[in-house]
Design a protein around this motif. Sequence first.
Motif, PDB file in Angstrom:
ATOM      1  N   SER A  16       0.798  -1.258  -0.071  1.00  0.00           N
ATOM      2  CA  SER A  16       0.012  -0.039  -0.005  1.00  0.00           C
ATOM      3  C   SER A  16       0.853   1.400  -0.204  1.00  0.00           C
ATOM      4  O   SER A  16       0.266   2.277  -0.297  1.00  0.00           O
ATOM      5  CB  SER A  16      -0.904   0.256   1.250  1.00  0.00           C
ATOM      6  N   ARG A  26      -6.692  -3.225   3.511  1.00  0.00           N
ATOM      7  CA  ARG A  26      -7.115  -3.444   2.096  1.00  0.00           C
ATOM      8  C   ARG A  26      -6.300  -4.343   1.239  1.00  0.00           C
ATOM      9  O   ARG A  26      -6.744  -5.145   0.577  1.00  0.00           O
ATOM     10  CB  ARG A  26      -7.357  -2.195   1.341  1.00  0.00           C
ATOM     11  N   THR A  27      -4.918  -4.170   1.511  1.00  0.00           N
ATOM     12  CA  THR A  27      -4.042  -4.986   0.686  1.00  0.00           C
ATOM     13  C   THR A  27      -4.166  -6.551   1.168  1.00  0.00           C
ATOM     14  O   THR A  27      -3.869  -7.154   0.290  1.00  0.00           O
ATOM     15  CB  THR A  27      -2.620  -4.600   0.819  1.00  0.00           C
ATOM     16  N   GLU A  29      -6.692  -8.378   1.785  1.00  0.00           N
ATOM     17  CA  GLU A  29      -7.758  -9.055   0.776  1.00  0.00           C
ATOM     18  C   GLU A  29      -8.323 -10.069   1.687  1.00  0.00           C
ATOM     19  O   GLU A  29      -8.485 -11.269   1.136  1.00  0.00           O
ATOM     20  CB  GLU A  29      -7.456  -9.488  -0.524  1.00  0.00           C
ATOM     21  N   GLU A  30      -8.693 -10.052   2.977  1.00  0.00           N
ATOM     22  CA  GLU A  30      -9.312 -10.985   3.591  1.00  0.00           C
ATOM     23  C   GLU A  30     -10.677 -11.146   3.544  1.00  0.00           C
ATOM     24  O   GLU A  30     -11.340 -10.352   2.996  1.00  0.00           O
ATOM     25  CB  GLU A  30      -8.801 -10.812   5.452  1.00  0.00           C
ATOM     26  N   LYS A  31     -11.433 -12.335   4.005  1.00  0.00           N
ATOM     27  CA  LYS A  31     -12.564 -12.455   3.574  1.00  0.00           C
ATOM     28  C   LYS A  31     -13.700 -11.713   4.656  1.00  0.00           C
ATOM     29  O   LYS A  31     -14.766 -11.396   4.231  1.00  0.00           O
ATOM     30  CB  LYS A  31     -12.985 -13.943   3.848  1.00  0.00           C
ATOM     31  N   SER A  33     -14.651  -7.903   6.649  1.00  0.00           N
ATOM     32  CA  SER A  33     -14.500  -6.724   6.242  1.00  0.00           C
ATOM     33  C   SER A  33     -13.248  -5.814   6.558  1.00  0.00           C
ATOM     34  O   SER A  33     -12.454  -6.431   7.470  1.00  0.00           O
ATOM     35  CB  SER A  33     -15.876  -5.994   6.858  1.00  0.00           C
ATOM     36  N   ILE A  34     -12.819  -4.687   5.990  1.00  0.00           N
ATOM     37  CA  ILE A  34     -11.790  -4.014   6.016  1.00  0.00           C
ATOM     38  C   ILE A  34     -11.787  -3.567   7.439  1.00  0.00           C
ATOM     39  O   ILE A  34     -10.686  -3.732   8.157  1.00  0.00           O
ATOM     40  CB  ILE A  34     -11.520  -2.965   4.930  1.00  0.00           C
ATOM     41  N   THR A  37     -10.511  -6.429   9.914  1.00  0.00           N
ATOM     42  CA  THR A  37      -9.161  -6.525   9.758  1.00  0.00           C
ATOM     43  C   THR A  37      -8.368  -5.358  10.299  1.00  0.00           C
ATOM     44  O   THR A  37      -7.468  -5.693  11.107  1.00  0.00           O
ATOM     45  CB  THR A  37      -8.958  -6.761   8.174  1.00  0.00           C
ATOM     46  N   LYS A  75       3.305 -12.587   1.460  1.00  0.00           N
ATOM     47  CA  LYS A  75       2.152 -12.822   1.111  1.00  0.00           C
ATOM     48  C   LYS A  75       1.882 -14.535   1.616  1.00  0.00           C
ATOM     49  O   LYS A  75       1.252 -15.107   2.344  1.00  0.00           O
ATOM     50  CB  LYS A  75       1.486 -12.738  -0.175  1.00  0.00           C
TER      51      LYS A  75
END
Length: 79
Positions: A16, A26-27, A29-31, A33-34, A37, A75
Amino acid sequence: MGQRLVAELLYGIQASQSVTLTKIARTLEEKVSIQKTEERLSRQLSRKALENRGASQAANILVVPMTTITATSIKIVAR
């Protein structure tokens, strides 16, 4: 500090180009909500154990130049 948290933070910062938890979240990308996270990252960063050990570990992490860290390698570790 947990290895997963460190990996997620390093990946998020690199991807980011920001240290803002919302942008890092945001980066990832979890299932979930942002917002969830972001709350998890915030909670993990404020843990009592982090206050006791965090400074020395953070110093070790910060000496790694960001250009040597690739998004793919982090990642993989984070998952």
